[in-house]
Design a protein around this motif. Structure first.
Motif, PDB file in Angstrom:
ATOM      1  N   UNK A   2      73.420 -78.860  11.735  1.00 53.53           N
ATOM      2  CA  UNK A   2      72.733 -80.069  11.324  1.00 53.53           C
ATOM      3  C   UNK A   2      71.248 -79.821  11.274  1.00 53.53           C
ATOM      4  N   UNK A   3      70.518 -80.845  10.883  1.00 57.31           N
ATOM      5  CA  UNK A   3      69.068 -80.737  10.790  1.00 57.31           C
ATOM      6  C   UNK A   3      68.468 -82.117  10.995  1.00 57.31           C
ATOM      7  N   UNK A   4      67.168 -82.129  11.187  1.00 62.41           N
ATOM      8  CA  UNK A   4      66.464 -83.399  11.283  1.00 62.41           C
ATOM      9  C   UNK A   4      65.058 -83.234  10.729  1.00 62.41           C
ATOM     10  N   UNK A   5      64.509 -84.347  10.274  1.00 60.56           N
ATOM     11  CA  UNK A   5      63.118 -84.383   9.844  1.00 60.56           C
ATOM     12  C   UNK A   5      62.451 -85.561  10.529  1.00 60.56           C
ATOM     13  N   UNK A   6      61.162 -85.434  10.766  1.00 55.81           N
ATOM     14  CA  UNK A   6      60.385 -86.508  11.388  1.00 55.81           C
ATOM     15  C   UNK A   6      59.172 -86.793  10.522  1.00 55.81           C
ATOM     16  N   UNK A   7      58.980 -88.053  10.202  1.00 55.19           N
ATOM     17  CA  UNK A   7      57.767 -88.474   9.506  1.00 55.19           C
ATOM     18  C   UNK A   7      57.010 -89.367  10.471  1.00 55.19           C
ATOM     19  N   UNK A   8      55.888 -88.870  10.984  1.00 53.38           N
ATOM     20  CA  UNK A   8      55.077 -89.622  11.942  1.00 53.38           C
ATOM     21  C   UNK A   8      53.824 -90.198  11.299  1.00 53.38           C
ATOM     22  N   UNK A   9      53.734 -90.118   9.985  1.00 54.44           N
ATOM     23  CA  UNK A   9      52.522 -90.594   9.329  1.00 54.44           C
ATOM     24  C   UNK A   9      51.382 -89.634   9.606  1.00 54.44           C
ATOM     25  N   UNK A  10      50.179 -90.159   9.683  1.00 56.86           N
ATOM     26  CA  UNK A  10      49.004 -89.314   9.947  1.00 56.86           C
ATOM     27  C   UNK A  10      48.852 -89.104  11.445  1.00 56.86           C
ATOM     28  N   UNK A  11      48.829 -87.838  11.846  1.00 55.98           N
ATOM     29  CA  UNK A  11      48.593 -87.489  13.250  1.00 55.98           C
ATOM     30  C   UNK A  11      48.147 -86.034  13.296  1.00 55.98           C
ATOM     31  N   UNK A  12      47.757 -85.591  14.468  1.00 54.44           N
ATOM     32  CA  UNK A  12      47.323 -84.199  14.605  1.00 54.44           C
ATOM     33  C   UNK A  12      48.527 -83.261  14.524  1.00 54.44           C
ATOM     34  N   UNK A  13      48.248 -82.001  14.244  1.00 52.94           N
ATOM     35  CA  UNK A  13      49.314 -80.996  14.203  1.00 52.94           C
ATOM     36  C   UNK A  13      49.989 -80.898  15.566  1.00 52.94           C
ATOM     37  N   UNK A  14      49.203 -80.943  16.632  1.00 54.21           N
ATOM     38  CA  UNK A  14      49.770 -80.847  17.982  1.00 54.21           C
ATOM     39  C   UNK A  14      50.692 -82.025  18.268  1.00 54.21           C
ATOM     40  N   UNK A  15      50.246 -83.226  17.934  1.00 49.71           N
ATOM     41  CA  UNK A  15      51.081 -84.408  18.160  1.00 49.71           C
ATOM     42  C   UNK A  15      52.369 -84.322  17.351  1.00 49.71           C
ATOM     43  N   UNK A  16      52.271 -83.899  16.100  1.00 49.79           N
ATOM     44  CA  UNK A  16      53.468 -83.780  15.257  1.00 49.79           C
ATOM     45  C   UNK A  16      54.442 -82.755  15.827  1.00 49.79           C
ATOM     46  N   UNK A  17      53.917 -81.612  16.253  1.00 48.52           N
ATOM     47  CA  UNK A  17      54.777 -80.560  16.805  1.00 48.52           C
ATOM     48  C   UNK A  17      55.459 -81.027  18.089  1.00 48.52           C
ATOM     49  N   UNK A  18      54.698 -81.647  18.984  1.00 46.30           N
ATOM     50  CA  UNK A  18      55.264 -82.113  20.253  1.00 46.30           C
ATOM     51  C   UNK A  18      56.265 -83.240  20.039  1.00 46.30           C
ATOM     52  N   UNK A  19      55.904 -84.204  19.207  1.00 43.96           N
ATOM     53  CA  UNK A  19      56.822 -85.321  18.945  1.00 43.96           C
ATOM     54  C   UNK A  19      58.082 -84.840  18.237  1.00 43.96           C
ATOM     55  N   UNK A  20      57.922 -83.913  17.277  1.00 42.52           N
ATOM     56  CA  UNK A  20      59.083 -83.361  16.584  1.00 42.52           C
ATOM     57  C   UNK A  20      59.992 -82.591  17.530  1.00 42.52           C
ATOM     58  N   UNK A  21      59.393 -81.854  18.448  1.00 43.53           N
ATOM     59  CA  UNK A  21      60.171 -81.127  19.459  1.00 43.53           C
ATOM     60  C   UNK A  21      60.926 -82.098  20.348  1.00 43.53           C
ATOM     61  N   UNK A  22      60.246 -83.143  20.804  1.00 44.35           N
ATOM     62  CA  UNK A  22      60.890 -84.153  21.645  1.00 44.35           C
ATOM     63  C   UNK A  22      62.065 -84.792  20.926  1.00 44.35           C
ATOM     64  N   UNK A  23      61.869 -85.161  19.668  1.00 52.82           N
ATOM     65  CA  UNK A  23      62.960 -85.783  18.893  1.00 52.82           C
ATOM     66  C   UNK A  23      64.127 -84.818  18.725  1.00 52.82           C
ATOM     67  N   UNK A  24      63.835 -83.548  18.456  1.00 53.60           N
ATOM     68  CA  UNK A  24      64.902 -82.551  18.309  1.00 53.60           C
ATOM     69  C   UNK A  24      65.683 -82.354  19.593  1.00 53.60           C
ATOM     70  N   UNK A  25      64.979 -82.324  20.720  1.00 55.36           N
ATOM     71  CA  UNK A  25      65.667 -82.187  22.005  1.00 55.36           C
ATOM     72  C   UNK A  25      66.524 -83.409  22.313  1.00 55.36           C
ATOM     73  N   UNK A  26      66.047 -84.581  21.963  1.00 56.20           N
ATOM     74  CA  UNK A  26      66.855 -85.798  22.161  1.00 56.20           C
ATOM     75  C   UNK A  26      68.146 -85.734  21.345  1.00 56.20           C
ATOM     76  N   UNK A  27      68.024 -85.285  20.102  1.00 55.62           N
ATOM     77  CA  UNK A  27      69.210 -85.152  19.246  1.00 55.62           C
ATOM     78  C   UNK A  27      70.169 -84.125  19.837  1.00 55.62           C
ATOM     79  N   UNK A  28      69.645 -82.971  20.235  1.00 60.92           N
ATOM     80  CA  UNK A  28      70.492 -81.912  20.802  1.00 60.92           C
ATOM     81  C   UNK A  28      71.224 -82.399  22.042  1.00 60.92           C
ATOM     82  N   UNK A  29      70.525 -83.129  22.913  1.00 62.28           N
ATOM     83  CA  UNK A  29      71.152 -83.665  24.125  1.00 62.28           C
ATOM     84  C   UNK A  29      72.251 -84.657  23.769  1.00 62.28           C
ATOM     85  N   UNK A  30      71.948 -85.555  22.850  1.00 62.57           N
ATOM     86  CA  UNK A  30      72.909 -86.592  22.449  1.00 62.57           C
ATOM     87  C   UNK A  30      74.164 -85.991  21.816  1.00 62.57           C
ATOM     88  N   UNK A  31      73.990 -84.940  21.019  1.00 62.77           N
ATOM     89  CA  UNK A  31      75.116 -84.278  20.357  1.00 62.77           C
ATOM     90  C   UNK A  31      75.953 -83.485  21.357  1.00 62.77           C
TER      91      UNK A  31
END
Length: 134
Positions: A2-31
Protein backbone atom coordinates in the motif's frame (compact mmCIF):
# COMPACT_ATOMS: atom_id res chain seq x y z
CA UNK A 1 1.48 -3.40 -0.60
CA UNK A 2 0.00 0.00 0.00
CA UNK A 3 0.94 3.64 -0.03
CA UNK A 4 -0.11 6.96 1.39
CA UNK A 5 0.21 10.62 0.55
CA UNK A 6 -0.08 13.63 2.84
CA UNK A 7 -1.03 17.13 1.80
CA UNK A 8 -0.30 19.53 4.67
CA UNK A 9 -0.58 22.71 2.64
CA UNK A 10 2.24 25.21 3.15
CA UNK A 11 4.72 24.19 5.83
CA UNK A 12 8.44 23.72 6.31
CA UNK A 13 10.25 20.71 4.87
CA UNK A 14 11.00 19.51 8.40
CA UNK A 15 7.36 19.76 9.47
CA UNK A 16 6.21 17.94 6.33
CA UNK A 17 8.76 15.15 6.80
CA UNK A 18 7.95 14.69 10.50
CA UNK A 19 4.18 14.86 10.02
CA UNK A 20 4.36 12.50 7.03
CA UNK A 21 6.45 10.06 9.07
CA UNK A 22 3.97 10.23 11.96
CA UNK A 23 1.04 9.59 9.62
CA UNK A 24 2.85 6.65 8.00
CA UNK A 25 3.63 5.10 11.37
CA UNK A 26 0.00 5.49 12.44
CA UNK A 27 -1.12 3.69 9.28
CA UNK A 28 1.46 0.92 9.76
CA UNK A 29 0.37 0.40 13.38
CA UNK A 30 -3.32 0.36 12.46
CA UNK A 31 -2.75 -2.15 9.63
CA UNK A 32 -0.85 -4.40 12.03
CA UNK A 33 2.77 -4.10 10.96
CA UNK A 34 5.09 -4.65 13.91
CA UNK A 35 8.52 -4.59 12.23
CA UNK A 36 9.21 -1.40 10.32
CA UNK A 37 12.20 0.01 8.50
CA UNK A 38 11.72 3.75 8.17
CA UNK A 39 13.76 5.20 5.30
CA UNK A 40 14.35 8.92 5.00
CA UNK A 41 16.72 11.08 3.00
CA UNK A 42 16.24 14.06 5.32
CA UNK A 43 18.85 13.96 8.08
CA UNK A 44 17.25 16.72 10.18
CA UNK A 45 14.09 14.64 10.57
CA UNK A 46 16.12 11.49 11.26
CA UNK A 47 18.01 13.25 14.05
CA UNK A 48 14.78 14.44 15.67
CA UNK A 49 13.25 10.94 15.40
CA UNK A 50 16.31 8.99 16.57
CA UNK A 51 17.22 11.26 19.45
CA UNK A 52 13.62 11.78 20.52
CA UNK A 53 14.39 15.47 20.28
CA UNK A 54 11.19 16.91 21.74
CA UNK A 55 12.79 19.96 23.29
CA UNK A 56 10.80 23.12 23.13
CA UNK A 57 11.06 24.10 19.49
CA UNK A 58 8.56 24.62 16.73
CA UNK A 59 8.38 20.88 15.94
CA UNK A 60 8.21 19.77 19.58
CA UNK A 61 4.57 18.62 19.44
CA UNK A 62 5.16 16.45 16.39
CA UNK A 63 8.37 15.09 17.95
CA UNK A 64 6.50 14.15 21.15
CA UNK A 65 3.80 12.40 19.12
CA UNK A 66 6.49 10.50 17.22
CA UNK A 67 8.13 9.47 20.52
CA UNK A 68 4.78 8.20 21.78
CA UNK A 69 4.07 6.05 18.72
CA UNK A 70 7.66 4.77 18.56
CA UNK A 71 7.34 3.60 22.18
CA UNK A 72 4.56 1.15 21.25
CA UNK A 73 5.20 -2.61 21.23
CA UNK A 74 6.93 -2.86 17.87
CA UNK A 75 10.30 -2.64 16.21
CA UNK A 76 11.01 0.47 14.16
CA UNK A 77 14.46 0.89 12.65
CA UNK A 78 15.31 4.29 11.21
CA UNK A 79 17.57 4.32 8.18
CA UNK A 80 19.12 7.21 6.30
CA UNK A 81 19.05 6.68 2.54
CA UNK A 82 20.42 8.82 -0.23
CA UNK A 83 17.86 10.80 -2.15
CA UNK A 84 18.82 8.81 -5.26
CA UNK A 85 17.53 5.65 -3.54
CA UNK A 86 14.23 7.23 -2.53
CA UNK A 87 12.43 7.90 -5.82
CA UNK A 88 9.21 6.21 -4.68
CA UNK A 89 8.92 8.60 -1.74
CA UNK A 90 9.69 11.55 -4.02
CA UNK A 91 6.99 10.37 -6.45
CA UNK A 92 4.42 10.18 -3.63
CA UNK A 93 5.42 13.58 -2.22
CA UNK A 94 4.84 15.18 -5.61
CA UNK A 95 1.57 13.28 -6.10
CA UNK A 96 0.25 14.59 -2.76
CA UNK A 97 -0.37 17.97 -4.38
CA UNK A 98 -3.15 16.35 -6.43
CA UNK A 99 -5.09 15.49 -3.26
CA UNK A 100 -7.15 17.44 -0.75
CA UNK A 101 -5.64 18.47 2.58
CA UNK A 102 -4.91 15.51 4.88
CA UNK A 103 -3.64 11.95 4.64
CA UNK A 104 -4.83 9.55 1.95
CA UNK A 105 -4.07 5.81 2.24
CA UNK A 106 -4.24 3.38 -0.69
CA UNK A 107 -4.37 -0.41 -0.48
CA UNK A 108 -3.14 -0.72 -4.07
CA UNK A 109 -0.13 0.99 -5.66
CA UNK A 110 -0.39 2.51 -9.12
CA UNK A 111 1.93 1.40 -11.95
CA UNK A 112 4.13 4.47 -11.73
CA UNK A 113 4.76 3.94 -8.01
CA UNK A 114 5.61 0.28 -8.56
CA UNK A 115 8.08 1.35 -11.28
CA UNK A 116 9.81 3.76 -8.84
CA UNK A 117 9.88 1.13 -6.08
CA UNK A 118 11.64 -1.24 -8.48
CA UNK A 119 14.14 1.48 -9.40
CA UNK A 120 14.85 2.08 -5.69
CA UNK A 121 15.32 -1.61 -4.95
CA UNK A 122 17.56 -2.18 -7.98
CA UNK A 123 19.56 1.00 -7.39
CA UNK A 124 18.84 2.52 -10.80
CA UNK A 125 20.17 6.09 -10.85
CA UNK A 126 18.41 9.01 -12.54
CA UNK A 127 19.79 12.51 -12.72
CA UNK A 128 17.63 15.14 -11.09
CA UNK A 129 17.15 18.63 -12.44
CA UNK A 130 16.65 21.64 -10.28
CA UNK A 131 14.61 24.39 -11.85
CA UNK A 132 15.45 27.93 -10.80
CA UNK A 133 12.13 29.58 -9.97
CA UNK A 134 13.62 33.12 -9.84
Amino acid sequence: MGAYVCNFGRCSITAAELRGTLEGLKIAWKVGYRKIILHSDFTTAINIIEHRNDDVHRHGTIARNLSYILDQQWEVRVSNVYIEANYAADYLANKAHDFDFGTHHFNVCDRDLIKWIKHDVLGIFHERSIINMN
